[in-house]
Design an enzyme around this catalytic site. Structure first.
Site, PDB file in Angstrom:
ATOM      1  N   ALA A 115      24.140  98.782 -96.769  1.00 28.64           N
ATOM      2  CA  ALA A 115      25.698  98.924 -96.740  1.00 28.64           C
ATOM      3  C   ALA A 115      26.596  98.332 -97.919  1.00 28.64           C
ATOM      4  O   ALA A 115      25.939  97.373 -98.600  1.00 28.64           O
ATOM      5  CB  ALA A 115      26.462  98.479 -95.568  1.00 28.64           C
ATOM      6  N   CYS A 116      27.513  99.020 -98.576  1.00 24.30           N
ATOM      7  CA  CYS A 116      28.387  98.413 -99.548  1.00 24.30           C
ATOM      8  C   CYS A 116      29.175  97.144 -98.754  1.00 24.30           C
ATOM      9  O   CYS A 116      29.319  97.022 -97.806  1.00 24.30           O
ATOM     10  CB  CYS A 116      29.732  99.435 -99.916  1.00 24.30           C
ATOM     11  SG  CYS A 116      28.884 100.930-100.706  1.00 24.30           S
ATOM     12  N   PRO A 117      29.169  96.212 -99.672  1.00 25.80           N
ATOM     13  CA  PRO A 117      28.756  95.576-100.947  1.00 25.80           C
ATOM     14  C   PRO A 117      27.356  95.185-101.112  1.00 25.80           C
ATOM     15  O   PRO A 117      27.157  94.697-102.263  1.00 25.80           O
ATOM     16  CB  PRO A 117      29.995  94.789-101.642  1.00 25.80           C
ATOM     17  CG  PRO A 117      30.167  94.085-100.197  1.00 25.80           C
ATOM     18  CD  PRO A 117      30.330  94.898 -99.133  1.00 25.80           C
TER      19      PRO A 117
END
Length: 75
Positions: free
Chosen positions: A10-12
């Site tokens: 997942a981001c970040p």
């Protein structure tokens, strides 16, 4: 050329891992990142370009993931 699989990350966190990978190579070298659709394909290329690296390519593969080709620029 090095290929790094960031799918499912997942981001970040995916951007952080991409940035760390670029720190481990020399200027002018290229790295291919495999990233997911959605936020990752919007944010990772933009963030790496914002850090000054060169975006050489971004294309979707048959599985719906993206191949992002980056050239390291500067330190």
């Amino acid at each position: 050329m090095k290929s790094i699989d960031l799918r499912g990350i997942a981001c970040p966190t995916n951007f952080v891992k991409a940035k760390l990978a670029l720190e481990m190579i020399d200027e002018g070298e290229q790295v291919e990142f495999l990233i997911d659709d959605g936020e990752p394909v919007k944010n990772v290329p933009r963030s790496l370009k914002g850090d000054g690296h060169k975006l050489l390519g971004l294309k979707q593969d048959d599985a719906g993931h993206y191949l992002l080709l980056i050239e390291k620029v500067g330190e």
